[in-house]
Design a protein around this motif. Structure first.
Motif, PDB file in Angstrom:
ATOM      1  N   MET A  22      -0.549  19.069 -24.968  1.00  0.00           N
ATOM      2  CA  MET A  22      -0.489  17.683 -24.493  1.00  0.00           C
ATOM      3  C   MET A  22       0.844  17.046 -24.860  1.00  0.00           C
ATOM      4  O   MET A  22       1.284  17.113 -26.005  1.00  0.00           O
ATOM      5  CB  MET A  22      -1.625  16.842 -25.071  1.00  0.00           C
ATOM      6  CG  MET A  22      -1.624  15.404 -24.541  1.00  0.00           C
ATOM      7  SD  MET A  22      -3.067  14.474 -25.074  1.00  0.00           S
ATOM      8  CE  MET A  22      -4.284  15.131 -23.952  1.00  0.00           C
ATOM      9  N   THR A  23       1.494  16.432 -23.881  1.00  0.00           N
ATOM     10  CA  THR A  23       2.771  15.774 -24.142  1.00  0.00           C
ATOM     11  C   THR A  23       2.537  14.402 -24.765  1.00  0.00           C
ATOM     12  O   THR A  23       1.442  13.829 -24.663  1.00  0.00           O
ATOM     13  CB  THR A  23       3.575  15.593 -22.839  1.00  0.00           C
ATOM     14  OG1 THR A  23       2.871  14.673 -22.000  1.00  0.00           O
ATOM     15  CG2 THR A  23       3.803  16.916 -22.131  1.00  0.00           C
ATOM     16  N   VAL A  24       3.570  13.896 -25.386  1.00  0.00           N
ATOM     17  CA  VAL A  24       3.516  12.543 -25.960  1.00  0.00           C
ATOM     18  C   VAL A  24       3.255  11.535 -24.848  1.00  0.00           C
ATOM     19  O   VAL A  24       2.462  10.603 -25.010  1.00  0.00           O
ATOM     20  CB  VAL A  24       4.834  12.220 -26.715  1.00  0.00           C
ATOM     21  CG1 VAL A  24       4.875  10.767 -27.145  1.00  0.00           C
ATOM     22  CG2 VAL A  24       4.984  13.144 -27.913  1.00  0.00           C
ATOM     23  N   THR A  25       3.882  11.733 -23.717  1.00  0.00           N
ATOM     24  CA  THR A  25       3.699  10.829 -22.571  1.00  0.00           C
ATOM     25  C   THR A  25       2.250  10.806 -22.120  1.00  0.00           C
ATOM     26  O   THR A  25       1.666   9.738 -21.898  1.00  0.00           O
ATOM     27  CB  THR A  25       4.621  11.234 -21.412  1.00  0.00           C
ATOM     28  OG1 THR A  25       5.981  11.196 -21.866  1.00  0.00           O
ATOM     29  CG2 THR A  25       4.458  10.309 -20.223  1.00  0.00           C
ATOM     30  N   GLU A  26       1.641  11.976 -21.985  1.00  0.00           N
ATOM     31  CA  GLU A  26       0.255  12.046 -21.541  1.00  0.00           C
ATOM     32  C   GLU A  26      -0.695  11.397 -22.552  1.00  0.00           C
ATOM     33  O   GLU A  26      -1.605  10.651 -22.182  1.00  0.00           O
ATOM     34  CB  GLU A  26      -0.166  13.497 -21.306  1.00  0.00           C
ATOM     35  CG  GLU A  26      -1.575  13.625 -20.766  1.00  0.00           C
ATOM     36  CD  GLU A  26      -2.001  15.066 -20.538  1.00  0.00           C
ATOM     37  OE1 GLU A  26      -3.184  15.249 -20.192  1.00  0.00           O
ATOM     38  OE2 GLU A  26      -1.186  15.989 -20.696  1.00  0.00           O
ATOM     39  N   ALA A  27      -0.487  11.679 -23.825  1.00  0.00           N
ATOM     40  CA  ALA A  27      -1.334  11.081 -24.858  1.00  0.00           C
ATOM     41  C   ALA A  27      -1.193   9.565 -24.845  1.00  0.00           C
ATOM     42  O   ALA A  27      -2.193   8.837 -24.943  1.00  0.00           O
ATOM     43  CB  ALA A  27      -0.971  11.643 -26.225  1.00  0.00           C
ATOM     44  N   ALA A  28       0.034   9.071 -24.717  1.00  0.00           N
ATOM     45  CA  ALA A  28       0.271   7.629 -24.674  1.00  0.00           C
ATOM     46  C   ALA A  28      -0.439   7.000 -23.478  1.00  0.00           C
ATOM     47  O   ALA A  28      -1.067   5.939 -23.601  1.00  0.00           O
ATOM     48  CB  ALA A  28       1.770   7.342 -24.622  1.00  0.00           C
ATOM     49  N   GLN A  29      -0.352   7.645 -22.339  1.00  0.00           N
ATOM     50  CA  GLN A  29      -1.027   7.140 -21.140  1.00  0.00           C
ATOM     51  C   GLN A  29      -2.534   7.074 -21.344  1.00  0.00           C
ATOM     52  O   GLN A  29      -3.171   6.089 -20.985  1.00  0.00           O
ATOM     53  CB  GLN A  29      -0.693   8.017 -19.928  1.00  0.00           C
ATOM     54  CG  GLN A  29       0.719   7.837 -19.433  1.00  0.00           C
ATOM     55  CD  GLN A  29       1.099   8.855 -18.360  1.00  0.00           C
ATOM     56  OE1 GLN A  29       0.444   9.882 -18.174  1.00  0.00           O
ATOM     57  NE2 GLN A  29       2.174   8.565 -17.645  1.00  0.00           N
ATOM     58  N   ARG A  30      -3.109   8.097 -21.929  1.00  0.00           N
ATOM     59  CA  ARG A  30      -4.555   8.116 -22.165  1.00  0.00           C
ATOM     60  C   ARG A  30      -4.976   7.022 -23.142  1.00  0.00           C
ATOM     61  O   ARG A  30      -6.079   6.489 -23.033  1.00  0.00           O
ATOM     62  CB  ARG A  30      -5.003   9.479 -22.670  1.00  0.00           C
ATOM     63  CG  ARG A  30      -4.908  10.537 -21.586  1.00  0.00           C
ATOM     64  CD  ARG A  30      -5.522  11.817 -22.028  1.00  0.00           C
ATOM     65  NE  ARG A  30      -5.325  12.846 -21.007  1.00  0.00           N
ATOM     66  CZ  ARG A  30      -6.009  13.965 -20.970  1.00  0.00           C
ATOM     67  NH1 ARG A  30      -6.937  14.215 -21.862  1.00  0.00           N
ATOM     68  NH2 ARG A  30      -5.770  14.848 -20.025  1.00  0.00           N
TER      69      ARG A  30
END
Length: 92
Positions: A22-30
């Motif tokens: 999981m990317t930082v971007t994806e985690a932040a979005q979630r």
């Protein structure tokens, strides 16, 4: 490798909860936060707020209290590492 403190910064612990792919971007979005805000937490440039603790609780199935307690323990540890001014007693 991050420098472990005693106790650990919540960002260090949080890394263990994230899937490896999981990317930082994806985690932040979630989580519904900016990439910058989430990256700052992961890299120990920011702490866990009450709001972030609630978001992490919901997203990870943990308790918000766990994250807040971890942050408080870390903050106290950091404060104890610094020279403290002499403080007089207020009440007996």
């Amino acid at each position: 490798m991050s420098r472990m403190h005693n106790p650990a910064h919540p960002g260090e612990v949080l890394r263990d909860y994230l899937p490896v792919d999981m990317t930082v971007t994806e985690a932040a979005q979630r989580l519904g936060v900016t990439r910058q805000a989430f990256s700052a937490l992961l890299n120990q440039r920011a702490g866990v707020s009450a709001d972030m603790a609630l978001r992490l609780s919901q997203a990870l199935g943990t308790s918000a209290e766990m994250w807040v307690s971890m942050q408080a323990a870390y903050d106290l540890w950091v404060a104890k590492q610094k020279p403290r001014p002499r403080v007089g007693r207020i009440a007996a």
